[in-house]
Design an enzyme around this catalytic site. Structure first.
Site, PDB file in Angstrom:
ATOM      1  N   ASN A   8       0.856  -1.185   0.000  1.00 36.03           N
ATOM      2  CA  ASN A   8       0.000   0.000   0.000  1.00 36.03           C
ATOM      3  C   ASN A   8       0.893   1.236   0.000  1.00 36.03           C
ATOM      4  OD1 ASN A   8      -1.905   1.994   0.407  1.00 36.03           O
ATOM      5  ND2 ASN A   8      -2.375   1.419   2.521  1.00 36.03           N
ATOM      6  N   TRP A   9       0.996   1.889  -1.155  1.00 42.98           N
ATOM      7  CA  TRP A   9       1.882   3.052  -1.281  1.00 42.98           C
ATOM      8  C   TRP A   9       1.312   4.302  -0.621  1.00 42.98           C
ATOM      9  CZ3 TRP A   9       4.661   3.346  -6.710  1.00 42.98           C
ATOM     10  CH2 TRP A   9       5.489   2.225  -6.844  1.00 42.98           C
ATOM     11  N   LYS A  10       0.023   4.277  -0.286  1.00 40.79           N
ATOM     12  CA  LYS A  10      -0.637   5.441   0.319  1.00 40.79           C
ATOM     13  C   LYS A  10      -0.415   6.675  -0.569  1.00 40.79           C
ATOM     14  CE  LYS A  10      -0.244   3.267   4.810  1.00 40.79           C
ATOM     15  NZ  LYS A  10      -0.077   3.422   6.275  1.00 40.79           N
ATOM     16  N   HIS A  92      -9.415   0.894   5.402  1.00 41.48           N
ATOM     17  CA  HIS A  92      -8.152   1.111   6.110  1.00 41.48           C
ATOM     18  C   HIS A  92      -8.392   2.085   7.261  1.00 41.48           C
ATOM     19  CE1 HIS A  92      -3.992   2.295   6.895  1.00 41.48           C
ATOM     20  NE2 HIS A  92      -3.614   1.222   6.229  1.00 41.48           N
ATOM     21  N   GLU A  94      -6.866   4.527   8.296  1.00 42.40           N
ATOM     22  CA  GLU A  94      -6.677   5.940   7.944  1.00 42.40           C
ATOM     23  C   GLU A  94      -7.919   6.507   7.275  1.00 42.40           C
ATOM     24  OE1 GLU A  94      -1.901   5.143   7.450  1.00 42.40           O
ATOM     25  OE2 GLU A  94      -3.135   5.463   5.663  1.00 42.40           O
ATOM     26  N   GLU A 162      -4.974  -4.982  10.831  1.00 41.30           N
ATOM     27  CA  GLU A 162      -3.977  -3.952  11.087  1.00 41.30           C
ATOM     28  C   GLU A 162      -4.304  -3.237  12.393  1.00 41.30           C
ATOM     29  OE1 GLU A 162      -1.848  -2.374   7.250  1.00 41.30           O
ATOM     30  OE2 GLU A 162      -3.808  -1.466   7.444  1.00 41.30           O
ATOM     31  N   GLY A 168       2.769   2.191  11.032  1.00 44.13           N
ATOM     32  CA  GLY A 168       3.744   3.255  10.875  1.00 44.13           C
ATOM     33  C   GLY A 168       4.449   3.686  12.143  1.00 44.13           C
ATOM     34  N   SER A 207       3.677  -2.118  10.468  1.00 43.72           N
ATOM     35  CA  SER A 207       5.131  -2.108  10.660  1.00 43.72           C
ATOM     36  C   SER A 207       5.783  -3.435  10.270  1.00 43.72           C
ATOM     37  CB  SER A 207       5.477  -1.748  12.108  1.00 43.72           C
ATOM     38  OG  SER A 207       5.021  -0.448  12.432  1.00 43.72           O
ATOM     39  N   GLY A 228       2.968  -1.210   4.279  1.00 41.56           N
ATOM     40  CA  GLY A 228       2.942   0.208   3.976  1.00 41.56           C
ATOM     41  C   GLY A 228       4.288   0.704   3.489  1.00 41.56           C
ATOM     42  N   GLY A 229       4.991   1.443   4.346  1.00 41.47           N
ATOM     43  CA  GLY A 229       6.232   2.094   3.959  1.00 41.47           C
ATOM     44  C   GLY A 229       7.279   1.189   3.357  1.00 41.47           C
TER      45      GLY A 229
END
Length: 245
Positions: A8-10, A92, A94, A162, A168, A207, A228-229
């Site tokens: 997930n590049w967000k 998600h 967010e 999640e 994150g 994470s 994610g990241g």
């Protein structure tokens, strides 16, 4: 069960980021898992073209519940399917927290994804406060029951657990905590969907890195990861993909 690793590049990535898609293509042929990358809307068309004639699959990060209409700034599941997308991340934390998306909204979007022939990755997870209150299983159960459409099956549904407090932050639940929630999700899916519920992939997210992925993937009912990241760079994402083998 073959594992699924979804990136997930967000709200990250520019045209130059397509080099990461190109690098990932080379991993898919020998990978022992399915690989999905969900870039921002602006890069989907280019990503689909780059991923052509490879096993890399492109997904999206959200969709509108309606197929078309006066919804400025939104994108429908049908539009995404037309662009070559095969998965959509929905619910998600967010989106649930920053945009006030409750279970009803997530459900409507999941129905839209299925209507367009796409696979919905429905996210669930508790906050730190809810976990400290001992309500993690209850919260996740409510999100599952309220967000999964009738008629969902193992071919069009993926669940991603999640914990909000791990996204994150560098914090990762203990193995026991992850296994407890994933096992509870599996029971709820089987109660709702029967034998087919045992075939729905349940991903862990929060994470995830190459360093902790092997331990996470070794847990019961963990069928992959929503990353994610660490998915933004193919070199780092590759370590997670390798751990899934």
């Amino acid at each position: 069960m073959r594992k699924l690793i979804a990136g997930n590049w967000k709200m990250n990535g520019f045209v130059s980021s397509q080099a990461e898609i190109e690098a990932l293509k080379g991993l898919t042929g020998s990978a022992a898992c399915d690989i999905v990358v969900c870039p921002p809307f602006t890069l989907i068309d280019r990503a689909v073209e780059r991923a052509r004639e490879s096993h890399l699959v492109i997904g999206a990060q959200d969709c509108h519940a309606q197929a078309c209409g006066a919804h400025t700034g939104d994108v429908s599941a049908e539009m995404l399917a037309d662009a070559g997308v095969r998965y959509i991340i929905l619910g998600h934390s967010e989106r649930r927290m920053s945009y006030g998306e409750d279970n009803d909204i997530v459900l409507a979007k999941a129905i839209a994804a299925h209507r367009a022939g796409l696979i919905a990755i429905i996210c669930v997870g508790e906050t730190r406060h809810e976990r400290d209150e001992g309500r993690a299983i209850e919260v996740v159960g409510d999100q599952l029951s309220g967000s999964i459409p009738q008629g969902a099956n193992s071919a069009n549904l993926v669940i991603a657990y999640e914990p909000v407090w791990a996204i994150g932050t560098g914090l990762v639940p203990t193995s026991e905590q992850i296994e407890e929630v994933h096992s509870a999700i599996r029971r709820l899916l089987e109660e709702r969907m029967g034998r087919d519920g045992s075939l729905v992939k349940i991903l862990y997210g929060g994470s995830v890195k190459a360093s902790n992925a092997p331990a996470i993937f070794g847990l019961s009912n963990v069928n992959g990861a929503l990353v994610g990241g660490a998915s933004l760079k193919a070199s780092e994402f590759a370590g997670i993909i390798s751990a899934a083998g």
